[in-house]
Write a protein that holds these residues in place. Structure first.
Motif, short mmCIF file in Angstrom:
data_model
loop_
_atom_site.label_atom_id
_atom_site.label_comp_id
_atom_site.label_asym_id
_atom_site.label_seq_id
_atom_site.Cartn_x
_atom_site.Cartn_y
_atom_site.Cartn_z
N ALA A 1 32.04 36.25 34.69
CA ALA A 1 33.32 36.63 34.59
C ALA A 1 34.13 35.81 33.38
O ALA A 1 33.41 34.67 32.89
CB ALA A 1 33.94 35.77 36.11
N ASP B 1 40.02 32.20 32.24
CA ASP B 1 41.47 32.38 32.90
C ASP B 1 42.46 32.46 31.44
O ASP B 1 43.39 33.19 31.73
CB ASP B 1 41.94 31.13 33.60
CG ASP B 1 41.37 31.06 34.90
OD1 ASP B 1 41.10 32.05 35.40
OD2 ASP B 1 41.22 29.95 35.49
N ARG C 1 34.58 45.67 34.84
CA ARG C 1 35.26 45.10 36.32
C ARG C 1 34.38 43.90 36.81
O ARG C 1 34.73 43.09 37.50
CB ARG C 1 35.25 46.42 37.41
CG ARG C 1 36.23 47.58 37.10
CD ARG C 1 36.19 48.41 38.45
NE ARG C 1 36.83 47.59 39.35
CZ ARG C 1 36.68 47.94 40.89
NH1 ARG C 1 35.94 48.91 40.98
NH2 ARG C 1 36.92 47.12 41.68
N SER C 2 32.86 44.12 36.17
CA SER C 2 32.07 42.94 36.49
C SER C 2 32.34 41.73 35.87
O SER C 2 32.41 40.71 36.28
CB SER C 2 30.43 43.46 35.91
OG SER C 2 30.26 44.55 36.94
N GLY D 1 35.57 41.12 35.09
CA GLY D 1 36.66 40.60 35.57
C GLY D 1 37.90 40.88 34.70
O GLY D 1 39.10 40.46 34.81
N SER E 1 40.52 49.51 43.66
CA SER E 1 40.82 48.28 42.87
C SER E 1 42.46 48.11 42.86
O SER E 1 43.21 48.79 42.77
CB SER E 1 40.34 48.60 41.57
OG SER E 1 40.77 47.32 40.61
N GLN F 1 44.40 38.08 38.11
CA GLN F 1 43.70 37.31 39.42
C GLN F 1 43.11 38.39 40.22
O GLN F 1 41.86 38.01 40.71
CB GLN F 1 44.82 36.44 40.15
CG GLN F 1 43.96 35.72 41.03
CD GLN F 1 42.93 34.66 40.58
OE1 GLN F 1 43.34 33.95 39.58
NE2 GLN F 1 41.89 34.69 41.09
N ALA G 1 41.79 41.17 39.54
CA ALA G 1 40.43 41.75 38.53
C ALA G 1 39.27 40.55 38.67
O ALA G 1 38.46 41.09 38.75
CB ALA G 1 40.82 41.74 37.30
N ARG G 2 39.73 39.32 38.45
CA ARG G 2 38.59 38.24 38.71
C ARG G 2 38.37 38.22 40.05
O ARG G 2 37.25 38.02 40.40
CB ARG G 2 39.49 36.86 38.46
CG ARG G 2 39.49 36.64 36.97
CD ARG G 2 40.16 35.32 36.47
NE ARG G 2 39.30 34.26 37.16
CZ ARG G 2 38.32 33.72 36.65
NH1 ARG G 2 37.78 34.17 35.44
NH2 ARG G 2 37.62 32.72 37.14
N ASP G 3 39.04 38.15 41.14
CA ASP G 3 38.70 38.23 42.37
C ASP G 3 37.87 39.47 42.81
O ASP G 3 36.81 39.20 43.63
CB ASP G 3 39.93 38.40 43.47
CG ASP G 3 40.77 37.17 43.34
OD1 ASP G 3 40.45 36.15 42.84
OD2 ASP G 3 42.25 37.26 43.85
N GLU G 4 37.90 40.46 42.13
CA GLU G 4 37.14 41.86 42.57
C GLU G 4 35.87 41.69 41.70
O GLU G 4 34.71 42.60 42.22
CB GLU G 4 37.96 42.86 42.10
CG GLU G 4 39.02 43.46 42.94
CD GLU G 4 40.09 44.19 42.37
OE1 GLU G 4 39.49 44.86 41.40
OE2 GLU G 4 41.01 44.66 42.91
N SER G 5 35.80 40.78 40.82
CA SER G 5 34.48 40.89 39.77
C SER G 5 33.34 40.48 40.50
O SER G 5 32.30 41.22 40.55
CB SER G 5 34.87 39.85 38.56
OG SER G 5 34.88 38.78 38.73
#
Length: 276
Positions: A90, A93, A194-195, A197, A215, A244, A246-250
């Protein structure tokens, strides 16, 4: 081109000793290939379809996407060209900027992307990682200069290096134009964005839209429309929650959409076990 050698090799050595792994819709690709004279494109596309069906009888066929199945009479194993588990991490920030990863061509929307980023103003950074013909690169660099974009184009990089660099951006773009070869083909880069993030911004082709379904971070735009792409990019940049999301879904994408290593290994072991 490899098929022309693969077919006689399959006849001579045995069908289970020669494997052709299809990664493009060859007929659709030939219908729009700029290096082929326009008058020859349709006949060559028809011939490619014939050759694929001949190959089906001579060699073992595997597919990179289920969308290639209609090209054949019989069903063939699909090994999706997804990232190998554990190869992507990922992003941090404190990333910013926009990135594209893949072959850099007009058909893949490279100039549309440069023009769209230019419309955002504010000296945005655009990184484009991949192979690019020298003359076209000069055109992109000139357009980026005119738009006052911070333009980074390092050329082809090995997979790990490419994605280490891509992870330093905030938004990943898949700007494919609406061409037959792309319309129903899943751009692996969307899964990879997406992987990692990144916020994925994709053209509104059916397979691309499917890749961002569900998404909360991704955006879409009308394929080939620089103004609409600029709108989607601006919307993503203005959404303070999107990074955030995107990071949560990654993590879920990295865990669920991966290279099918076990199926791939079992398939090739089964070929080796077959008698000559």
């Amino acid at each position: 081109e490899l098929l022309l050698g693969a077919i006689p090799a399959g006849w001579l050595r045995g069908k289970n000793r020669v494997v052709f792994d299809l990664h493009e819709n060859l007929p659709d690709q030939l219908r729009t290939r700029s290096s082929t004279p326009r008058v020859l494109r349709r006949p060559m596309a028809w011939l490619a379809g014939v050759v694929l069906r001949l190959a089906e009888a001579a060699v073992t066929i595997t597919l990179a996407e289920p969308g290639y199945r209609p090209l054949f009479r019989r069903d063939h194993p699909v090994f999706e060209n997804f990232p190998v588990a554990g190869t992507l991490r990922a992003r941090s920030d404190d990333t910013d900027g926009i990135v594209y990863v893949g072959d850099i061509t007009s058909a893949r929307g490279a100039m549309v992307l440069v023009d769209a980023v230019g419309m955002l103003g504010g000296g945005q950074r655009l990184t484009m990682i991949g192979r690019c013909e020298q003359g076209f690169q000069a055109e992109l660099e000139a357009a980026a200069h005119n738009h006052e974009i911070e333009f980074v184009i390092p050329g082809y990089l090995p997979y790990g290096e490419a994605w280490e660099l891509a992870a330093q951006s905030l938004i990943g773009v898949s700007p494919l134009n609406d061409l037959p070869n792309y319309r129903h083909s899943l751009p692996t880069k969307i899964v990879e964005y997406r992987s990692v993030g990144l916020i994925a911004v994709v053209s509104d082709l059916p397979a691309s839209l499917h890749a961002i379904e569900g998404s909360d971070a991704a955006r879409s735009f009308v394929a080939g429309d620089a103004t609409d792409l600029a709108r989607a990019l601006a919307d993503a940049l203005a959404d303070t929650q999107a990074p955030q999301h995107a990071r949560d879904e990654s993590a879920g994408v990295r865990d669920s959409i991966t290279w099918p290593a076990d199926r791939f290994d079992a398939f090739y072991r089964s070929l080796v076990a077959l008698p000559d």
